[in-house]
Design a protein around this motif. Structure first.
Motif, mmCIF file in Angstrom:
data_model
loop_
_atom_site.group_PDB
_atom_site.id
_atom_site.type_symbol
_atom_site.label_atom_id
_atom_site.label_comp_id
_atom_site.label_asym_id
_atom_site.label_seq_id
_atom_site.Cartn_x
_atom_site.Cartn_y
_atom_site.Cartn_z
ATOM 1 N N ILE A 77 22.346 3.755 24.804
ATOM 2 C CA ILE A 77 22.502 5.206 24.635
ATOM 3 C C ILE A 77 23.201 5.817 25.855
ATOM 4 O O ILE A 77 24.101 6.648 25.713
ATOM 5 C CB ILE A 77 21.143 5.874 24.365
ATOM 6 C CG1 ILE A 77 20.631 5.460 22.983
ATOM 7 C CG2 ILE A 77 21.237 7.390 24.474
ATOM 8 C CD1 ILE A 77 19.202 5.871 22.698
ATOM 9 N N ALA A 78 22.799 5.387 27.055
ATOM 10 C CA ALA A 78 23.447 5.904 28.271
ATOM 11 C C ALA A 78 24.926 5.547 28.289
ATOM 12 O O ALA A 78 25.781 6.396 28.602
ATOM 13 C CB ALA A 78 22.747 5.351 29.509
ATOM 14 N N ALA A 111 26.859 4.924 25.688
ATOM 15 C CA ALA A 111 27.550 5.703 24.662
ATOM 16 C C ALA A 111 27.773 7.135 25.129
ATOM 17 O O ALA A 111 28.838 7.718 24.895
ATOM 18 C CB ALA A 111 26.744 5.678 23.362
ATOM 19 N N CYS A 112 26.796 7.726 25.821
ATOM 20 C CA CYS A 112 26.939 9.096 26.331
ATOM 21 C C CYS A 112 28.016 9.175 27.408
ATOM 22 O O CYS A 112 28.813 10.128 27.436
ATOM 23 C CB CYS A 112 25.607 9.607 26.869
ATOM 24 S SG CYS A 112 24.391 9.924 25.577
ATOM 25 N N ILE A 113 28.050 8.198 28.296
ATOM 26 C CA ILE A 113 29.076 8.178 29.347
ATOM 27 C C ILE A 113 30.463 8.037 28.726
ATOM 28 O O ILE A 113 31.412 8.726 29.110
ATOM 29 C CB ILE A 113 28.796 7.042 30.359
ATOM 30 C CG1 ILE A 113 27.530 7.349 31.167
ATOM 31 C CG2 ILE A 113 29.995 6.829 31.290
ATOM 32 C CD1 ILE A 113 27.039 6.187 32.007
ATOM 33 N N CYS A 114 30.567 7.155 27.735
ATOM 34 C CA CYS A 114 31.847 6.960 27.043
ATOM 35 C C CYS A 114 32.279 8.249 26.341
ATOM 36 O O CYS A 114 33.441 8.650 26.418
ATOM 37 C CB CYS A 114 31.721 5.815 26.050
ATOM 38 S SG CYS A 114 33.255 5.420 25.179
ATOM 39 N N LEU A 115 31.341 8.891 25.674
ATOM 40 C CA LEU A 115 31.644 10.146 24.986
ATOM 41 C C LEU A 115 32.051 11.237 25.975
ATOM 42 O O LEU A 115 33.021 11.972 25.739
ATOM 43 C CB LEU A 115 30.430 10.591 24.167
ATOM 44 C CG LEU A 115 30.598 11.865 23.354
ATOM 45 C CD1 LEU A 115 31.684 11.676 22.292
ATOM 46 C CD2 LEU A 115 29.284 12.244 22.697
ATOM 47 N N ALA A 116 31.340 11.345 27.098
ATOM 48 C CA ALA A 116 31.677 12.356 28.103
ATOM 49 C C ALA A 116 33.076 12.125 28.661
ATOM 50 O O ALA A 116 33.868 13.074 28.823
ATOM 51 C CB ALA A 116 30.646 12.344 29.226
ATOM 52 N N SER A 170 35.517 10.580 27.160
ATOM 53 C CA SER A 170 36.482 10.871 26.092
ATOM 54 C C SER A 170 36.670 12.376 25.915
ATOM 55 O O SER A 170 37.778 12.832 25.628
ATOM 56 C CB SER A 170 36.010 10.243 24.776
ATOM 57 O OG SER A 170 35.921 8.855 24.899
ATOM 58 N N SER A 182 38.259 10.550 33.757
ATOM 59 C CA SER A 182 37.867 10.538 32.338
ATOM 60 C C SER A 182 38.106 9.169 31.711
ATOM 61 O O SER A 182 37.267 8.670 30.952
ATOM 62 C CB SER A 182 38.601 11.629 31.567
ATOM 63 O OG SER A 182 39.997 11.414 31.593
ATOM 64 N N GLY A 220 31.650 3.422 30.092
ATOM 65 C CA GLY A 220 30.633 3.582 29.045
ATOM 66 C C GLY A 220 30.807 2.563 27.931
ATOM 67 O O GLY A 220 29.833 1.989 27.436
#
Length: 190
Positions: free
Chosen positions: A113-114, A116-121, A123, A148, A155
């Motif tokens: 989850i962490a 995925a959140c880092i990757c999303l942030a 992106s 970025s 992530g």
């Protein structure tokens, strides 16, 4: 009801939920055991006693079927089938294995989850870094772009490592189940 029919009925009940073809093949195999035993002059009761507990046999078949499905096609449903089959077979060790498995799974899920959140942030930050490239915007666009992209790729790397760790843990659990099965089979030579 005779021993043969009781044995086959209990085995069928234990195999409930498996594909029909698998159940029929297994029942045909054990029916052949009874036929061969009768041809050798043994009674149905003796044959049933020699084959062992049909409930235990069903758990072993379920575990082995789940493992085979996981090895053939690595998917979430096959992984869950393998885990359920192995945990059913290792019921006595459940109090030891389950807490460890739950802890490892929780930590793995938290990292997933962490990541995925880092990757999303990362992106989501990318368009803002690119907007700073437009004339009239002050700011270091290259720094924003690299941060970025670094967050998105970092992530994604964490998510990929979690997936590999999950597969490795599942394979370790399968090896444990197989070793446990071999120990049970040696301890109960019925």
């Amino acid at each position: 009801m005779n021993s043969r029919q009781m044995f086959l009925d209990q085995l069928r009940a234990g195999l409930k939920g498996l594909p029909r073809s698998v159940v029929e093949d297994i029942l045909a195999e054990y029916t052949a055991h009874f036929d061969e035993g009768r041809a050798a002059g043994r009674s149905d009761g003796e044959i049933a006693a020699a084959l062992g507990d049909p409930g235990r046999l069903a758990r072993e078949v379920r575990a082995e079927t789940g493992v085979r499905r996981w090895e053939d096609e690595r998917s979430l449903s096959n992984a869950l089938g393998a885990i359920v089959g192995i945990l059913g077979l290792a019921a006595l060790d459940l109090l030891v294995v389950l807490p460890v498995l739950m802890t490892v799974g929780s930590v793995d899920l938290a990292f997933f989850i962490a990541g995925a959140c880092i990757c999303l942030a990362g992106s989501l930050m990318l368009p803002f870094a690119l907007i700073n490239m437009l004339p009239g915007f002050d700011g270091d666009w290259l720094q924003g772009l690299l941060i970025s992209l670094g967050m998105a790729s970092g992530g994604a790397s964490i998510v990929a490592m979690c997936a590999l760790f999950t597969i490795g843990t599942l394979n370790l659990l399968i090896r444990y189940g197989r070793a446990h099965y071999r120990l049970i089979a040696k301890a109960n030579p019925s």
